[in-house]
Motif scaffolding. Sequence first.
Motif, PDB file in Angstrom:
ATOM      1  N   ARG A 218      -9.318   1.849  28.660  1.00 53.68           N
ATOM      2  CA  ARG A 218      -7.881   1.635  28.593  1.00 53.68           C
ATOM      3  C   ARG A 218      -7.468   1.558  27.126  1.00 53.68           C
ATOM      4  N   LEU A 219      -6.173   1.610  26.878  1.00 58.14           N
ATOM      5  CA  LEU A 219      -5.666   1.543  25.511  1.00 58.14           C
ATOM      6  C   LEU A 219      -4.758   0.335  25.372  1.00 58.14           C
ATOM      7  N   GLN A 220      -5.037  -0.495  24.377  1.00 55.83           N
ATOM      8  CA  GLN A 220      -4.189  -1.643  24.109  1.00 55.83           C
ATOM      9  C   GLN A 220      -3.420  -1.431  22.804  1.00 55.83           C
ATOM     10  N   LEU A 221      -2.224  -1.989  22.765  1.00 57.32           N
ATOM     11  CA  LEU A 221      -1.380  -1.927  21.581  1.00 57.32           C
ATOM     12  C   LEU A 221      -1.094  -3.349  21.125  1.00 57.32           C
ATOM     13  N   SER A 222      -1.583  -3.674  19.924  1.00 58.30           N
ATOM     14  CA  SER A 222      -1.293  -4.955  19.299  1.00 58.30           C
ATOM     15  C   SER A 222      -0.070  -4.777  18.406  1.00 58.30           C
ATOM     16  N   TYR A 223       0.826  -5.764  18.411  1.00 59.49           N
ATOM     17  CA  TYR A 223       2.030  -5.660  17.592  1.00 59.49           C
ATOM     18  C   TYR A 223       2.576  -7.050  17.297  1.00 59.49           C
ATOM     19  N   ARG A 224       3.497  -7.108  16.330  1.00 57.79           N
ATOM     20  CA  ARG A 224       4.150  -8.370  16.009  1.00 57.79           C
ATOM     21  C   ARG A 224       5.571  -8.372  16.541  1.00 57.79           C
ATOM     22  N   VAL A 225       5.944  -9.476  17.144  1.00 61.37           N
ATOM     23  CA  VAL A 225       7.320  -9.731  17.553  1.00 61.37           C
ATOM     24  C   VAL A 225       7.938 -10.650  16.503  1.00 61.37           C
ATOM     25  N   GLY A 226       9.095 -10.294  15.959  1.00 64.80           N
ATOM     26  CA  GLY A 226       9.747 -11.161  14.990  1.00 64.80           C
ATOM     27  C   GLY A 226       9.665 -10.609  13.583  1.00 64.80           C
ATOM     28  N   ILE A 227       9.738 -11.497  12.606  1.00 67.38           N
ATOM     29  CA  ILE A 227       9.818 -11.102  11.209  1.00 67.38           C
ATOM     30  C   ILE A 227       8.764 -11.845  10.398  1.00 67.38           C
ATOM     31  N   SER A 228       8.614 -11.435   9.143  1.00 70.69           N
ATOM     32  CA  SER A 228       7.678 -12.099   8.263  1.00 70.69           C
ATOM     33  C   SER A 228       8.038 -13.576   8.123  1.00 70.69           C
ATOM     34  N   GLY A 229       7.058 -14.421   8.319  1.00 76.90           N
ATOM     35  CA  GLY A 229       7.291 -15.856   8.235  1.00 76.90           C
ATOM     36  C   GLY A 229       7.792 -16.476   9.521  1.00 76.90           C
ATOM     37  N   ASN A 230       8.082 -15.642  10.523  1.00 75.95           N
ATOM     38  CA  ASN A 230       8.524 -16.153  11.822  1.00 75.95           C
ATOM     39  C   ASN A 230       8.249 -15.092  12.880  1.00 75.95           C
ATOM     40  N   GLY A 231       6.964 -14.903  13.188  1.00 78.16           N
ATOM     41  CA  GLY A 231       6.579 -13.851  14.121  1.00 78.16           C
ATOM     42  C   GLY A 231       5.417 -14.256  14.988  1.00 78.16           C
TER      43      GLY A 231
ATOM     44  N   GLN B 184       6.906 -19.725   6.333  1.00 80.67           N
ATOM     45  CA  GLN B 184       8.248 -19.298   5.974  1.00 80.67           C
ATOM     46  C   GLN B 184       8.804 -20.089   4.791  1.00 80.67           C
ATOM     47  N   ASN B 185       8.438 -21.341   4.693  1.00 84.85           N
ATOM     48  CA  ASN B 185       8.998 -22.217   3.673  1.00 84.85           C
ATOM     49  C   ASN B 185       8.171 -22.166   2.395  1.00 84.85           C
ATOM     50  N   GLY B 186       8.787 -21.665   1.320  1.00 85.01           N
ATOM     51  CA  GLY B 186       8.085 -21.572   0.048  1.00 85.01           C
ATOM     52  C   GLY B 186       7.754 -22.909  -0.571  1.00 85.01           C
ATOM     53  N   ALA B 187       8.242 -24.014   0.018  1.00 87.13           N
ATOM     54  CA  ALA B 187       7.945 -25.342  -0.512  1.00 87.13           C
ATOM     55  C   ALA B 187       6.462 -25.689  -0.442  1.00 87.13           C
ATOM     56  N   VAL B 188       5.689 -24.931   0.334  1.00 85.02           N
ATOM     57  CA  VAL B 188       4.253 -25.219   0.445  1.00 85.02           C
ATOM     58  C   VAL B 188       3.475 -24.695  -0.757  1.00 85.02           C
ATOM     59  N   MET B 189       4.126 -23.899  -1.633  1.00 84.00           N
ATOM     60  CA  MET B 189       3.443 -23.299  -2.783  1.00 84.00           C
ATOM     61  C   MET B 189       3.672 -24.106  -4.054  1.00 84.00           C
ATOM     62  N   CYS B 190       2.791 -23.893  -5.018  1.00 79.70           N
ATOM     63  CA  CYS B 190       2.952 -24.509  -6.334  1.00 79.70           C
ATOM     64  C   CYS B 190       3.979 -23.780  -7.180  1.00 79.70           C
ATOM     65  N   SER B 191       4.240 -22.485  -6.855  1.00 77.34           N
ATOM     66  CA  SER B 191       5.170 -21.681  -7.633  1.00 77.34           C
ATOM     67  C   SER B 191       5.879 -20.697  -6.721  1.00 77.34           C
ATOM     68  N   SER B 192       7.148 -20.471  -6.986  1.00 78.66           N
ATOM     69  CA  SER B 192       7.923 -19.548  -6.158  1.00 78.66           C
ATOM     70  C   SER B 192       7.486 -18.099  -6.339  1.00 78.66           C
ATOM     71  N   GLY B 193       6.693 -17.830  -7.361  1.00 79.76           N
ATOM     72  CA  GLY B 193       6.215 -16.470  -7.572  1.00 79.76           C
ATOM     73  C   GLY B 193       4.943 -16.135  -6.809  1.00 79.76           C
ATOM     74  N   GLY B 194       4.401 -17.088  -6.101  1.00 85.07           N
ATOM     75  CA  GLY B 194       3.187 -16.846  -5.328  1.00 85.07           C
ATOM     76  C   GLY B 194       3.491 -16.246  -3.965  1.00 85.07           C
ATOM     77  N   ILE B 195       2.589 -16.457  -3.028  1.00 88.18           N
ATOM     78  CA  ILE B 195       2.769 -15.992  -1.663  1.00 88.18           C
ATOM     79  C   ILE B 195       2.235 -17.087  -0.748  1.00 88.18           C
ATOM     80  N   THR B 196       2.891 -17.334   0.375  1.00 87.58           N
ATOM     81  CA  THR B 196       2.604 -18.520   1.193  1.00 87.58           C
ATOM     82  C   THR B 196       1.425 -18.350   2.146  1.00 87.58           C
ATOM     83  N   ASN B 197       0.653 -17.284   2.001  1.00 90.05           N
ATOM     84  CA  ASN B 197      -0.527 -17.111   2.863  1.00 90.05           C
ATOM     85  C   ASN B 197      -1.554 -18.197   2.593  1.00 90.05           C
ATOM     86  N   HIS B 198      -2.179 -18.691   3.675  1.00 90.12           N
ATOM     87  CA  HIS B 198      -3.230 -19.706   3.500  1.00 90.12           C
ATOM     88  C   HIS B 198      -4.270 -19.595   4.609  1.00 90.12           C
ATOM     89  N   ASP B 199      -5.493 -19.923   4.271  1.00 90.08           N
ATOM     90  CA  ASP B 199      -6.613 -20.035   5.202  1.00 90.08           C
ATOM     91  C   ASP B 199      -6.966 -18.707   5.876  1.00 90.08           C
TER      92      ASP B 199
END
Length: 474
Positions: free
Chosen positions: A187-200, A259-274
């Motif tokens: 069979r064929l499965q399709l993985s996809y994201r519902v929503g937007i970056s930071g809220n999906g 979604q909330n940049g408050a988790v970063m040390c700098s606004s120029g970073g990216i909020t990805n973690h773990d």
Amino acid sequence: MRRRTLLAGALLSAAASPVLAAGTARAADPGPSVTKKATTQLDATAVFFVSYDGLVNNNSFQKNGLLTYKGYQYAAWYTSTKNAVVARRVLGGTTWSTVTLSHQLKAGDSHNVISMGVSKVDGRLHLNMDSHSDGFFYLKSAAGLLDNPATTSWTSSVFGAVQTTLDGLALTTQFTYPQFVATPEGRLQLSYRVGISGNGRNALAEYDGSTWTNLGEWSSSTGTYTSEHGTSTVRNMYLHGIDYDVNGRLHSFFTWREQNGAVMCSSGGITNHDTGYVHSTDRGRTWLNNAGTVVGTTGGSDKVAVTDAGLVVDALNPDHSLMNQESQATDSTGLPHAIISYVPGRFGQCTTNYVSDRTANGRAFHLRKNSSGSWQKTEIPVVLGSSQRTKLVLDKYDNAYAIFPFGRIAGASKASGYTDWTVLFDGSGLNAFGEVVIDELRVKADNVLSFMYQEKSSGTTPSALHVIDFALPA
């Protein structure tokens, strides 16, 4: 951003030693190696524009922009007119046959890739195209096209009409990141994201040879995550991939993006973690953490969430520009491997510009689960020289290959415990822009590492798109 290729000056290498079994010497499995076979041109004037620091024809999260099935290789891209193109060739052949489709790329957005999949139950080729948090475009070939390629004409008549649903099944109005994966039953499965970056949320649909079914969402965007800097209550799970192993288990590595940049040390970073990991033993209906505990049900009320225990297999806070959607693979015994990349702490504990910091100081790491069930991580001693992603391939001896931006290839042997990473091909002469698209299926088909890359250009001037092939150890 000016791109440059930076290679590590001196890299470790090691040779495998013969293995003694019952007093008899046996030749050791060969270590990693690549031998360039050929380069073919898909298109002299493929569409070119830089968006999100990448190209729409060469985004590593495509699954698949290039694939092999039953002795033929297939590729998909957008040409200079923005029309979608599908091509095929006999494996090892130098000539590609192309079909230009009616669909035209609707936006100058590198997320709007073309992904292909094969439904083995009916021999169809499926394409999902042109979406970034909005509607998608879908079409499929006639039944049996991929089963009998030598006797089936390669013309537009073998493809159905372009649709904005899956044969009438509407999934979501906020659709991104299509990734096709074949189940062990075909069979064929399709993985996809519902929503937007930071809220999906991640979701799955499934095709059984006649009908598409929406299995539903399986990851959650809610829950509270707190760093040393602040708190976020909304996010999305970015997958490094979704793959079945030889035993029929479905694996997925991931990172969380807040979604909330408050988790970063700098606004120029990216909020990805773990870096997290889940797997499924029932074709993606339920999801288990590393310890085997159920943490989510596809289509159910309990979804995989940031607050679930046992998900994180490599902890990292949001201050190191961890990349999302890198790469993963499973080895010959079914063990999961991944490539992740970020700026190590020795270069500082706070990235302030994730593009320039990753380009200057980013490193890729090989993360794997060993046979005892423990997780091991090895830094690959190659300077990224790019903000972008690296791909992972395992050969039939379970040697590992990391394909870096600009087409550079490094390898490590299973015999060394993946500690002897060394550069095998430095990308010289390719003039590759950045990320490459790997043919994940070809390695198993004929022991060839094959990837698609596009030449550098400027502005919106079209450039050449190629496929290069390397023989792996026999």
